[in-house]
Motif scaffolding. Structure first.
Motif, PDB file in Angstrom:
ATOM      1  N   PRO A 132       3.187   5.962 -52.994  1.00 49.49           N
ATOM      2  CA  PRO A 132       3.620   4.559 -52.949  1.00 49.49           C
ATOM      3  C   PRO A 132       4.675   4.260 -51.896  1.00 49.49           C
ATOM      4  O   PRO A 132       5.107   3.115 -51.769  1.00 49.49           O
ATOM      5  N   VAL A 133       5.107   5.288 -51.164  1.00 47.29           N
ATOM      6  CA  VAL A 133       6.135   5.059 -50.132  1.00 47.29           C
ATOM      7  C   VAL A 133       5.587   4.192 -49.015  1.00 47.29           C
ATOM      8  O   VAL A 133       6.223   3.240 -48.552  1.00 47.29           O
ATOM      9  N   GLY A 134       4.389   4.526 -48.529  1.00 48.27           N
ATOM     10  CA  GLY A 134       3.762   3.775 -47.450  1.00 48.27           C
ATOM     11  C   GLY A 134       2.356   3.350 -47.828  1.00 48.27           C
ATOM     12  O   GLY A 134       1.956   3.452 -48.989  1.00 48.27           O
ATOM     13  N   THR A 135       1.602   2.901 -46.834  1.00 45.71           N
ATOM     14  CA  THR A 135       0.225   2.455 -47.109  1.00 45.71           C
ATOM     15  C   THR A 135      -0.800   3.130 -46.219  1.00 45.71           C
ATOM     16  O   THR A 135      -1.987   2.852 -46.319  1.00 45.71           O
ATOM     17  N   GLY A 136      -0.359   3.995 -45.313  1.00 44.56           N
ATOM     18  CA  GLY A 136      -1.332   4.704 -44.510  1.00 44.56           C
ATOM     19  C   GLY A 136      -1.703   4.045 -43.198  1.00 44.56           C
ATOM     20  O   GLY A 136      -0.964   3.205 -42.669  1.00 44.56           O
ATOM     21  N   PRO A 137      -2.876   4.380 -42.665  1.00 41.75           N
ATOM     22  CA  PRO A 137      -3.238   4.006 -41.292  1.00 41.75           C
ATOM     23  C   PRO A 137      -3.875   2.638 -41.112  1.00 41.75           C
ATOM     24  O   PRO A 137      -3.935   2.128 -39.989  1.00 41.75           O
ATOM     25  N   GLU A 138      -4.379   2.018 -42.173  1.00 39.99           N
ATOM     26  CA  GLU A 138      -5.249   0.852 -41.994  1.00 39.99           C
ATOM     27  C   GLU A 138      -4.591  -0.307 -41.264  1.00 39.99           C
ATOM     28  O   GLU A 138      -5.225  -1.023 -40.504  1.00 39.99           O
ATOM     29  N   LYS A 139      -3.296  -0.513 -41.504  1.00 40.08           N
ATOM     30  CA  LYS A 139      -2.624  -1.652 -40.852  1.00 40.08           C
ATOM     31  C   LYS A 139      -2.676  -1.520 -39.334  1.00 40.08           C
ATOM     32  O   LYS A 139      -2.778  -2.522 -38.617  1.00 40.08           O
ATOM     33  N   PHE A 140      -2.628  -0.293 -38.830  1.00 39.71           N
ATOM     34  CA  PHE A 140      -2.690  -0.080 -37.382  1.00 39.71           C
ATOM     35  C   PHE A 140      -4.090  -0.377 -36.848  1.00 39.71           C
ATOM     36  O   PHE A 140      -4.247  -0.863 -35.717  1.00 39.71           O
ATOM     37  N   LEU A 141      -5.106  -0.106 -37.659  1.00 36.61           N
ATOM     38  CA  LEU A 141      -6.481  -0.415 -37.245  1.00 36.61           C
ATOM     39  C   LEU A 141      -6.700  -1.924 -37.209  1.00 36.61           C
ATOM     40  O   LEU A 141      -7.379  -2.443 -36.326  1.00 36.61           O
ATOM     41  N   TRP A 142      -6.124  -2.630 -38.197  1.00 36.32           N
ATOM     42  CA  TRP A 142      -6.193  -4.094 -38.172  1.00 36.32           C
ATOM     43  C   TRP A 142      -5.470  -4.647 -36.942  1.00 36.32           C
ATOM     44  O   TRP A 142      -5.992  -5.532 -36.252  1.00 36.32           O
ATOM     45  N   LEU A 143      -4.274  -4.149 -36.676  1.00 30.84           N
ATOM     46  CA  LEU A 143      -3.500  -4.636 -35.535  1.00 30.84           C
ATOM     47  C   LEU A 143      -4.252  -4.398 -34.225  1.00 30.84           C
ATOM     48  O   LEU A 143      -4.184  -5.221 -33.309  1.00 30.84           O
ATOM     49  N   ALA A 144      -4.981  -3.282 -34.148  1.00 36.65           N
ATOM     50  CA  ALA A 144      -5.767  -2.994 -32.943  1.00 36.65           C
ATOM     51  C   ALA A 144      -6.816  -4.069 -32.718  1.00 36.65           C
ATOM     52  O   ALA A 144      -7.035  -4.531 -31.600  1.00 36.65           O
ATOM     53  N   GLN A 145      -7.472  -4.494 -33.814  1.00 36.67           N
ATOM     54  CA  GLN A 145      -8.523  -5.503 -33.685  1.00 36.67           C
ATOM     55  C   GLN A 145      -7.976  -6.884 -33.344  1.00 36.67           C
ATOM     56  O   GLN A 145      -8.696  -7.723 -32.810  1.00 36.67           O
ATOM     57  N   LEU A 146      -6.716  -7.103 -33.655  1.00 40.80           N
ATOM     58  CA  LEU A 146      -6.107  -8.412 -33.425  1.00 40.80           C
ATOM     59  C   LEU A 146      -5.306  -8.465 -32.134  1.00 40.80           C
ATOM     60  O   LEU A 146      -4.630  -9.460 -31.861  1.00 40.80           O
ATOM     61  N   SER A 147      -5.395  -7.411 -31.313  1.00 43.04           N
ATOM     62  CA  SER A 147      -4.577  -7.316 -30.100  1.00 43.04           C
ATOM     63  C   SER A 147      -5.433  -7.292 -28.843  1.00 43.04           C
ATOM     64  O   SER A 147      -6.639  -7.056 -28.891  1.00 43.04           O
ATOM     65  N   SER A 148      -4.771  -7.508 -27.704  1.00 40.22           N
ATOM     66  CA  SER A 148      -5.444  -7.375 -26.407  1.00 40.22           C
ATOM     67  C   SER A 148      -5.684  -5.903 -26.119  1.00 40.22           C
ATOM     68  O   SER A 148      -5.145  -5.021 -26.805  1.00 40.22           O
TER      69      SER A 148
END
Length: 404
Positions: free
Chosen positions: A128-144
């Motif tokens: 429960p400390v963090g949430t893992g890698p998925e947020k970075f994958l989402w950010l990749a799709q929403l970025s240039s």
């Protein structure tokens, strides 16, 4: 050779998107990653006055259920905001908030939520400390492109770390999150960037090869990885190798039911048909499109690709010596697919004007040689008038026989 034709009843849906906005073409979209964080099950409330922390846990569990089980992001949103007022440092809540905003079409708010989660959990720690890698994958799709590469590589790094230390996460949770598939998707996303936006980079080709090789090592039979490999081979003008990869991708799931976990998402299978058309594998492409049509026949892209494929198939039959009489059938079927494409395009207020314009152009070319309403069996360039007289002569003979 049996032709692929649409069903007799054409799609004439007049419904518009729920948001009231013009729908986006799947041909210009990228696959999405589902964050799917694993919230704890809401605990029983035997205590009449549970502590605040317990109430917050229930609140987050309820929001998670609304988002993931009920597909109700609008109902989940206020619960998440309420939870964050007392738990402002929860990366899990911010991940869920980002997902809700994605579902509601607020990309800017989604990016802000995922960015905040990344600042709270930059190492992608285990819950429960963090949430893992998925947020970075989402950010990749929403970025240039350049920024997307950074986020994708960060996500890949975290996934590899999780997979290499299985004790860090419960094995059942690891399987449920689908980390190997997410690793493959991220690697293929990186390869796609270097095939498109960053194709002029001096090391673009070698990076594409590296990423797709890693993806295939992770999941050798991954349809997404094989399709990415095919795209690379097409860009290298190695068409035979591309076709082999595409057929292998299709063979991996063609006998499976649509809901099977090994069947790629609908949009990825639409892209498979597009790549098969690009490599001249029209019959296989039509087989893929027919399967897609059985699942969901309300996508203009689907009908456009089917019409385009049938037109090209008929064009090849028309030019070949053995194609006499077959090309008309293919082009008539193409016309039906394209008519459905345009009906849905208008009904759904589709945003891809390119497919509308090309569909009309193809139909115009068909109309020049096969005017709509032409008698069956009356081919273009043939003696249509003579055929009509022959039919009338047979009819007169039949009348005389009845009189006798």
């Amino acid at each position: 050779m049996a032709k692929t034709r649409p069903s007799k009843s054409k799609s004439k849906s007049k419904s518009k998107s729920k948001s009231g906005k013009r729908e986006k073409s799947v041909l210009n979209s990228t696959g999405a990653f589902s964050t799917n964080p694993h919230a704890t099950t809401a605990p029983s409330t035997s205590n009449s006055n549970p502590p605040i922390a317990k109430l917050d846990e229930d609140l987050l569990a309820e929001a998670t259920a609304l988002l993931h089980e009920s597909s109700s992001p609008d109902a989940a949103l206020p619960l998440l905001k309420k939870y964050l007022r007392t738990n402002p440092n929860s990366p899990q809540a911010y991940d869920l908030l980002g997902e809700a905003h994605i579902e509601l079409g607020d990309i800017e708010a989604a990016f802000a939520a995922f960015s905040h989660s990344a600042s709270l959990d930059p190492e992608g720690q285990v819950p429960p400390v963090g949430t893992g890698p998925e947020k970075f994958l989402w950010l990749a799709q929403l970025s240039s492109a350049e920024t997307a590469v950074v986020y994708y590589e960060r996500g890949v790094e975290i996934i590899k770390r999780w997979l290499s230390t299985p004790t860090a996460l419960d094995p059942a949770a690891t399987a449920e999150r689908g980390l190997p598939k997410k690793l493959v998707s991220a690697l293929c996303g990186l390869a796609e960037i270097y095939m498109s936006d960053l194709c002029m980079s001096p090391d673009a080709e070698s990076l594409c090869e590296r990423y797709v090789t890693e993806a295939l090592l992770a999941l050798p039979e991954s349809a997404i990885a094989l399709q990415t490999l095919a795209s690379i081979r097409i860009s290298q003008q190695r068409v035979e190798d591309a076709v082999a990869a595409l057929k292998r991708a299709f063979d991996g799931w063609k006998g499976l039911p649509p809901a099977h976990e090994d069947v790629p998402p609908y949009a990825d299978r639409v892209n498979l048909s597009k790549l098969l058309i690009e490599t001249g594998e029209y019959e296989v492409a039509l087989e893929v499109l027919e399967r897609l049509k059985e699942e969901d026949d309300q996508l203009p892209d689907l009908w456009y690709l089917g019409g385009w494929c049938l037109f090209l198939l008929g064009e090849g039959e028309k030019e070949s010596k053995g194609g006499e009489g077959e090309w008309e059938e293919s082009w008539e079927a193409a016309r039906e697919w394209l008519e459905n494409c345009l009906l849905l395009y208008d009904a759904l207020e589709w945003e891809d004007e390119g497919i509308r314009d090309h569909a009309k152009e193809i139909m115009s070319n068909i109309e020049k040689e096969l005017p709509e309403g032409m008698d069956e069996g009356e081919g273009a360039g043939g003696d249509g008038e003579g055929g009509e007289e022959e039919g009338e002569w047979e009819s007169d003979d039949a009348d005389d026989e009845m009189k006798d």
